[in-house]
Scaffold this active site. Structure first.
Site, mmCIF file in Angstrom:
data_model
loop_
_atom_site.group_PDB
_atom_site.id
_atom_site.type_symbol
_atom_site.label_atom_id
_atom_site.label_comp_id
_atom_site.label_asym_id
_atom_site.label_seq_id
_atom_site.Cartn_x
_atom_site.Cartn_y
_atom_site.Cartn_z
ATOM 1 N N VAL A 7 -3.286 -6.530 1.885
ATOM 2 C CA VAL A 7 -3.769 -5.165 2.049
ATOM 3 C C VAL A 7 -2.592 -4.198 2.011
ATOM 4 C CG1 VAL A 7 -5.886 -5.744 3.284
ATOM 5 C CG2 VAL A 7 -3.809 -5.365 4.572
ATOM 6 N N CYS A 8 -2.844 -3.051 1.396
ATOM 7 C CA CYS A 8 -1.831 -1.999 1.336
ATOM 8 C C CYS A 8 -2.543 -0.662 1.396
ATOM 9 C CB CYS A 8 -0.960 -2.142 0.093
ATOM 10 S SG CYS A 8 -1.787 -1.793 -1.447
ATOM 11 N N GLY A 9 -1.830 0.397 1.123
ATOM 12 C CA GLY A 9 -2.400 1.730 1.225
ATOM 13 C C GLY A 9 -3.595 1.942 0.320
ATOM 14 N N ILE A 39 -6.420 -0.953 2.726
ATOM 15 C CA ILE A 39 -6.648 -1.315 4.127
ATOM 16 C C ILE A 39 -8.086 -1.046 4.564
ATOM 17 C CG2 ILE A 39 -5.775 0.881 5.056
ATOM 18 C CD1 ILE A 39 -5.160 -2.537 6.663
#
Length: 104
Positions: A7-9, A39
């Site tokens: 997960v990232c921005g 996310i």
């Protein structure tokens, strides 16, 4: 088959890392499903994964992930990807991190 979620921005910066992790998994002879999500979407998928890795840019979300895992009564291992491994797109190191978290 193990499911590993990154997960990232926005879910986009991890796509190259996913590709490199898949290559490392193939070299190890492991069958895994590795995918990346922003996310906001990743939190909704915690029940479907064996491991959750957070991009360094969303390390501040670690407490929210932990709370959601506890709230759902899950035992999903998770951690923040090392900034150096993320920055250099070291798929092998990140895959090995995921394997260790899963217990493989």
């Amino acid at each position: 088959m193990k499911n590993i979620m990154l997960v990232c921005g926005a879910g986009m910066s991890t796509s190259l890392l996913v590709t490199k992790m898949e290559k490392a998994a193939k070299a190890f002879g492991d069958e895994v499903h590795i995918f990346a999500l922003p996310i906001s979407e990743g939190i909704k998928k915690l029940q479907e994964v064996d491991c959750c890795l957070l991009g360094p840019q969303v390390r501040y979300e670690k407490i929210n992930i932990e709370q959601k895992i506890q709230e759902l009564g899950l035992k999903v291992p998770f951690d923040v990807i090392d900034m150096r491994d993320y920055g250099t797109m070291n798929g092998k190191a990140v895959f090995e991190m995921a394997k260790k978290l899963i217990g493989d």
